[in-house]
Design a protein around this motif. Structure first.
Motif, PDB file in Angstrom:
ATOM      1  N   LYS A   6       0.836  -1.198   0.000  1.00  0.00           N
ATOM      2  CA  LYS A   6       0.000   0.000   0.000  1.00  0.00           C
ATOM      3  C   LYS A   6       0.871   1.249   0.000  1.00  0.00           C
ATOM      4  O   LYS A   6       1.920   1.291   0.602  1.00  0.00           O
ATOM      5  CB  LYS A   6      -0.921   0.015   1.212  1.00  0.00           C
ATOM      6  CG  LYS A   6      -1.950  -1.093   1.149  1.00  0.00           C
ATOM      7  CD  LYS A   6      -3.145  -0.741   1.938  1.00  0.00           C
ATOM      8  CE  LYS A   6      -4.186  -1.804   1.746  1.00  0.00           C
ATOM      9  NZ  LYS A   6      -5.468  -1.382   2.226  1.00  0.00           N
ATOM     10  N   ARG A  30     -14.700  -0.661  11.040  1.00  0.00           N
ATOM     11  CA  ARG A  30     -13.491  -0.502  10.235  1.00  0.00           C
ATOM     12  C   ARG A  30     -12.577   0.517  10.897  1.00  0.00           C
ATOM     13  O   ARG A  30     -13.013   1.308  11.718  1.00  0.00           O
ATOM     14  CB  ARG A  30     -13.827   0.043   8.849  1.00  0.00           C
ATOM     15  CG  ARG A  30     -14.604  -0.856   7.964  1.00  0.00           C
ATOM     16  CD  ARG A  30     -14.702  -0.228   6.567  1.00  0.00           C
ATOM     17  NE  ARG A  30     -15.464  -1.075   5.707  1.00  0.00           N
ATOM     18  CZ  ARG A  30     -16.660  -0.783   5.222  1.00  0.00           C
ATOM     19  NH1 ARG A  30     -17.225   0.364   5.496  1.00  0.00           N
ATOM     20  NH2 ARG A  30     -17.281  -1.617   4.444  1.00  0.00           N
ATOM     21  N   ASN A  33      -8.700   4.541   8.353  1.00  0.00           N
ATOM     22  CA  ASN A  33      -7.987   4.384   7.093  1.00  0.00           C
ATOM     23  C   ASN A  33      -8.783   3.525   6.118  1.00  0.00           C
ATOM     24  O   ASN A  33      -8.941   3.872   4.945  1.00  0.00           O
ATOM     25  CB  ASN A  33      -6.613   3.757   7.344  1.00  0.00           C
ATOM     26  CG  ASN A  33      -5.761   3.742   6.095  1.00  0.00           C
ATOM     27  OD1 ASN A  33      -5.249   4.766   5.695  1.00  0.00           O
ATOM     28  ND2 ASN A  33      -5.632   2.572   5.481  1.00  0.00           N
ATOM     29  N   ALA A  34      -9.311   2.400   6.599  1.00  0.00           N
ATOM     30  CA  ALA A  34     -10.106   1.522   5.735  1.00  0.00           C
ATOM     31  C   ALA A  34     -11.380   2.217   5.283  1.00  0.00           C
ATOM     32  O   ALA A  34     -11.828   2.040   4.142  1.00  0.00           O
ATOM     33  CB  ALA A  34     -10.442   0.230   6.467  1.00  0.00           C
ATOM     34  N   GLU A  37     -10.528   4.632   2.488  1.00  0.00           N
ATOM     35  CA  GLU A  37     -10.303   3.872   1.260  1.00  0.00           C
ATOM     36  C   GLU A  37     -11.635   3.441   0.653  1.00  0.00           C
ATOM     37  O   GLU A  37     -11.842   3.545  -0.562  1.00  0.00           O
ATOM     38  CB  GLU A  37      -9.422   2.656   1.536  1.00  0.00           C
ATOM     39  CG  GLU A  37      -9.030   1.913   0.282  1.00  0.00           C
ATOM     40  CD  GLU A  37      -8.006   0.828   0.514  1.00  0.00           C
ATOM     41  OE1 GLU A  37      -7.858  -0.010  -0.393  1.00  0.00           O
ATOM     42  OE2 GLU A  37      -7.364   0.811   1.581  1.00  0.00           O
ATOM     43  N   LEU A  40     -13.407   6.445  -0.901  1.00  0.00           N
ATOM     44  CA  LEU A  40     -12.772   6.813  -2.170  1.00  0.00           C
ATOM     45  C   LEU A  40     -13.167   5.851  -3.281  1.00  0.00           C
ATOM     46  O   LEU A  40     -13.454   6.275  -4.411  1.00  0.00           O
ATOM     47  CB  LEU A  40     -11.248   6.852  -2.022  1.00  0.00           C
ATOM     48  CG  LEU A  40     -10.697   8.019  -1.218  1.00  0.00           C
ATOM     49  CD1 LEU A  40      -9.211   7.816  -0.937  1.00  0.00           C
ATOM     50  CD2 LEU A  40     -10.933   9.331  -1.946  1.00  0.00           C
ATOM     51  N   ARG A  41     -13.202   4.552  -2.987  1.00  0.00           N
ATOM     52  CA  ARG A  41     -13.611   3.563  -3.997  1.00  0.00           C
ATOM     53  C   ARG A  41     -15.057   3.799  -4.441  1.00  0.00           C
ATOM     54  O   ARG A  41     -15.378   3.723  -5.631  1.00  0.00           O
ATOM     55  CB  ARG A  41     -13.466   2.141  -3.463  1.00  0.00           C
ATOM     56  CG  ARG A  41     -12.033   1.679  -3.388  1.00  0.00           C
ATOM     57  CD  ARG A  41     -11.946   0.243  -2.863  1.00  0.00           C
ATOM     58  NE  ARG A  41     -10.577  -0.154  -2.706  1.00  0.00           N
ATOM     59  CZ  ARG A  41      -9.793  -0.588  -3.683  1.00  0.00           C
ATOM     60  NH1 ARG A  41     -10.260  -0.686  -4.907  1.00  0.00           N
ATOM     61  NH2 ARG A  41      -8.553  -0.929  -3.439  1.00  0.00           N
ATOM     62  N   ARG A  53      -9.022  -4.569  -6.986  1.00  0.00           N
ATOM     63  CA  ARG A  53      -8.389  -4.800  -5.689  1.00  0.00           C
ATOM     64  C   ARG A  53      -7.048  -5.477  -5.926  1.00  0.00           C
ATOM     65  O   ARG A  53      -6.904  -6.305  -6.818  1.00  0.00           O
ATOM     66  CB  ARG A  53      -9.258  -5.678  -4.817  1.00  0.00           C
ATOM     67  CG  ARG A  53     -10.563  -5.009  -4.479  1.00  0.00           C
ATOM     68  CD  ARG A  53     -11.015  -5.412  -3.114  1.00  0.00           C
ATOM     69  NE  ARG A  53     -12.297  -4.789  -2.810  1.00  0.00           N
ATOM     70  CZ  ARG A  53     -12.427  -3.747  -2.020  1.00  0.00           C
ATOM     71  NH1 ARG A  53     -11.379  -3.204  -1.473  1.00  0.00           N
ATOM     72  NH2 ARG A  53     -13.608  -3.240  -1.771  1.00  0.00           N
TER      73      ARG A  53
END
Length: 67
Positions: A6, A30, A33-34, A37, A40-41, A53
């Motif tokens: 990462k 979560r 950070n997760a 992410e 954003l996805r 992924r």
């Protein structure tokens, strides 16, 4: 410990925005950070950008093998 696959970088956020992300992450079980992410996805998907992924190994125990 962070995965070597990462990309790490500094991200400066408004404290109120980060607090909202932390609350959302806690509700979804979560890390912040997760959650970032995932957000954003989702935002990229809404714009028609698909991101594959990575082939990073999954967390947790592998399934038991039958003997």
């Amino acid at each position: 410990m962070a995965s070597q696959s990462k990309k790490a970088f500094a991200l400066r956020l408004d404290p109120a925005l980060y607090a909202a992300i932390e609350r959302l992450a806690a509700a979804e079980l979560r890390s912040a950070n997760a959650e970032i992410e995932m957000l954003l996805r989702e935002a990229l998907a809404r714009r028609g950008v698909s991101v594959k992924r990575s082939g990073a190994p999954k967390r947790g125990r592998p399934p038991k093998e039958e003997s």
